[in-house]
Every structure is written in C-alpha cells, then in structure tokens.
Design a protein around this motif. Structure first.
Motif, short mmCIF file in Angstrom:
data_model
loop_
_atom_site.label_atom_id
_atom_site.label_comp_id
_atom_site.label_asym_id
_atom_site.label_seq_id
_atom_site.Cartn_x
_atom_site.Cartn_y
_atom_site.Cartn_z
N ARG A 50 0.86 -1.19 0.00
CA ARG A 50 0.00 0.00 0.00
C ARG A 50 0.89 1.23 0.00
NH1 ARG A 50 -4.05 0.25 4.05
NH2 ARG A 50 -4.22 -1.98 4.09
N THR A 51 0.30 2.36 -0.30
CA THR A 51 1.06 3.61 -0.29
C THR A 51 1.28 4.06 1.16
OG1 THR A 51 -0.92 5.00 -0.35
CG2 THR A 51 0.06 4.35 -2.49
N VAL A 52 2.22 4.96 1.33
CA VAL A 52 2.47 5.53 2.66
C VAL A 52 1.21 6.25 3.15
CG1 VAL A 52 3.79 7.27 3.93
CG2 VAL A 52 4.97 5.68 2.39
N ALA A 53 0.55 6.99 2.26
CA ALA A 53 -0.66 7.71 2.65
C ALA A 53 -1.74 6.74 3.13
CB ALA A 53 -1.18 8.55 1.49
N SER A 54 -1.89 5.62 2.44
CA SER A 54 -2.88 4.61 2.84
C SER A 54 -2.53 4.00 4.19
CB SER A 54 -2.97 3.53 1.77
OG SER A 54 -3.76 2.45 2.21
N ALA A 55 -1.25 3.71 4.40
CA ALA A 55 -0.80 3.16 5.68
C ALA A 55 -1.06 4.17 6.80
CB ALA A 55 0.68 2.80 5.61
N ALA A 56 -0.78 5.44 6.53
CA ALA A 56 -0.98 6.48 7.53
C ALA A 56 -2.46 6.60 7.91
CB ALA A 56 -0.46 7.83 7.02
N LEU A 81 10.20 -0.64 -1.69
CA LEU A 81 9.31 0.22 -2.47
C LEU A 81 9.10 -0.43 -3.82
CD1 LEU A 81 10.84 3.72 -1.64
CD2 LEU A 81 8.95 2.52 -0.51
N ARG A 82 7.84 -0.44 -4.26
CA ARG A 82 7.47 -1.05 -5.53
C ARG A 82 6.77 -0.02 -6.40
NH1 ARG A 82 4.78 -6.39 -2.70
NH2 ARG A 82 6.66 -7.05 -1.61
N THR A 83 6.85 -0.21 -7.69
CA THR A 83 6.18 0.68 -8.62
C THR A 83 4.68 0.59 -8.41
OG1 THR A 83 7.94 0.36 -10.22
CG2 THR A 83 5.85 1.22 -11.06
N ASN A 84 4.04 1.75 -8.37
CA ASN A 84 2.59 1.83 -8.23
C ASN A 84 2.00 2.12 -9.61
OD1 ASN A 84 -0.07 2.46 -7.70
ND2 ASN A 84 0.38 3.81 -5.98
N PRO A 85 1.29 1.16 -10.20
CA PRO A 85 0.74 1.40 -11.54
C PRO A 85 -0.32 2.50 -11.56
CG PRO A 85 -0.08 -0.67 -10.63
CD PRO A 85 0.94 -0.15 -9.68
N ARG A 89 4.19 8.75 -8.61
CA ARG A 89 4.93 9.44 -7.54
C ARG A 89 4.62 8.89 -6.15
NH1 ARG A 89 4.06 15.55 -8.30
NH2 ARG A 89 5.39 15.54 -6.47
N ALA A 90 3.75 7.90 -6.04
CA ALA A 90 3.41 7.32 -4.73
C ALA A 90 3.67 5.82 -4.80
CB ALA A 90 1.96 7.60 -4.37
N PRO A 91 4.91 5.40 -4.54
CA PRO A 91 5.22 3.98 -4.65
C PRO A 91 4.45 3.16 -3.61
CG PRO A 91 7.04 5.15 -3.61
CD PRO A 91 6.05 6.18 -4.07
N LEU A 92 4.33 1.88 -3.91
CA LEU A 92 3.73 0.95 -2.96
C LEU A 92 4.82 0.45 -2.03
CD1 LEU A 92 1.50 -1.08 -5.42
CD2 LEU A 92 0.78 0.73 -3.84
N VAL A 93 4.46 0.26 -0.76
CA VAL A 93 5.38 -0.22 0.25
C VAL A 93 5.00 -1.65 0.57
CG1 VAL A 93 6.22 0.14 2.59
CG2 VAL A 93 5.57 2.11 1.21
N GLY A 94 5.97 -2.56 0.50
CA GLY A 94 5.69 -3.97 0.77
C GLY A 94 6.75 -4.58 1.66
N LEU A 95 6.39 -5.67 2.30
CA LEU A 95 7.32 -6.40 3.16
C LEU A 95 8.38 -7.12 2.32
CD1 LEU A 95 5.00 -8.26 5.71
CD2 LEU A 95 6.51 -6.35 6.21
#
Length: 148
Positions: A50-56, A81-85, A89-95
């Motif tokens: 998920r994005t940082v904004a979504s996690a927040a 950090l993963r590419t967000n399709p 400018r808002a990459p996806l954050v994953g484990l």
C-alpha cells in the motif's frame, strides 16, 4: 443522555486499552530490536503493498510520520518500495522476506502475552467479536456523512 454517557465511557476505555496496549507493544518490540511504530507499519503492509498515505490513514497517523518509519524500514531491509501502476509518484510499500520474518517474531511474542491477558480477563472469541462489531458499526457511522 444515557447513550451519550455510554459512548463517552466506551471511548475513554478504548483509549485506555489502546494506550496500555501500545506500552506493552513497545516493550515487546524492544526485545527484538524494534519499536512499536516500526511494528505497526510492518503490520499494516502485511496484507499487501500500500502507499504511505494509505498506511498512515489506516494507522491514524500523519503521512510524514509514517514516511519516516518507512524510510527507516527500507534502509534496514524490512520493507521495499514497488512501482505503483496507479500513481507514479506514490510507490507501494511492501514487506521483504526479512520484514515478514521480523513481523512473525513480533506476532508470536505478542500472541503469548495477549493470550495470557485474555485468559486472566476471562474473555473469549464471542465477546471479542461482539465488541468489535459494535466498534465497527460506530466507525462506519463516523465515516458516513450526517443525514438531515
């Protein structure tokens, strides 16, 4: 009026429980060289990137504070950090594998502690599900625009 008093008392108890839970979580996280903030971020992305904004939003924190923790966890090899399709400018954050292993250690440690807590309190799954149902209904109503 009784309903409003009941609501205020419930919220006070939720805040107290959350505070106590945070304090014990912080102590458990320190045992494995982490903080509760890092644990919470690992946990919130454990169900998928998920994005940082979504996690927040999920954690009820500012995007900036979560970004600092994400940056630390990326540097430590716990997150990637993963590419967000949907948003360049808002990459996806994953484990990462290491992050998943850390989260697993934290959860196993927490489960032992929380299991003992539930035993001492005499609280079982049915009561927890009922309490959670009430909280989810209240949350749902808070997210709906008021009518009238």
């Amino acid at each position: 009026m009784d309903d409003l008093l009941g609501y205020r008392l419930l919220i006070a108890d939720v805040y107290e429980l959350a505070g106590e839970s945070r304090r014990t979580s912080e102590a458990m996280a320190r045992e494995v060289g982490h903080s509760a903030a890092r644990w919470h971020v690992l946990s919130v992305v454990s169900d998928g990137p998920r994005t940082v904004a979504s996690a927040a939003r999920r954690l009820g924190l500012t995007r900036q504070s979560v970004q600092r923790v994400v940056d630390d966890l990326v540097a430590a090899g716990q997150l990637e950090l993963r590419t967000n399709p949907d948003h360049v400018r808002a990459p996806l954050v994953g484990l990462t594998g290491e992050g998943a292993a850390t989260l697993d250690r934290l959860v196993r440690r927490s489960d032992a502690d929380r299991g003992e807590l539930l035993r001492r309190a005499g609280v079982g799954r049915a009561e927890l599900d009922q309490a959670r149902g009430v909280l989810r209904r209240l949350l749902g109503a808070l997210h709906e625009p008021p009518t009238g």
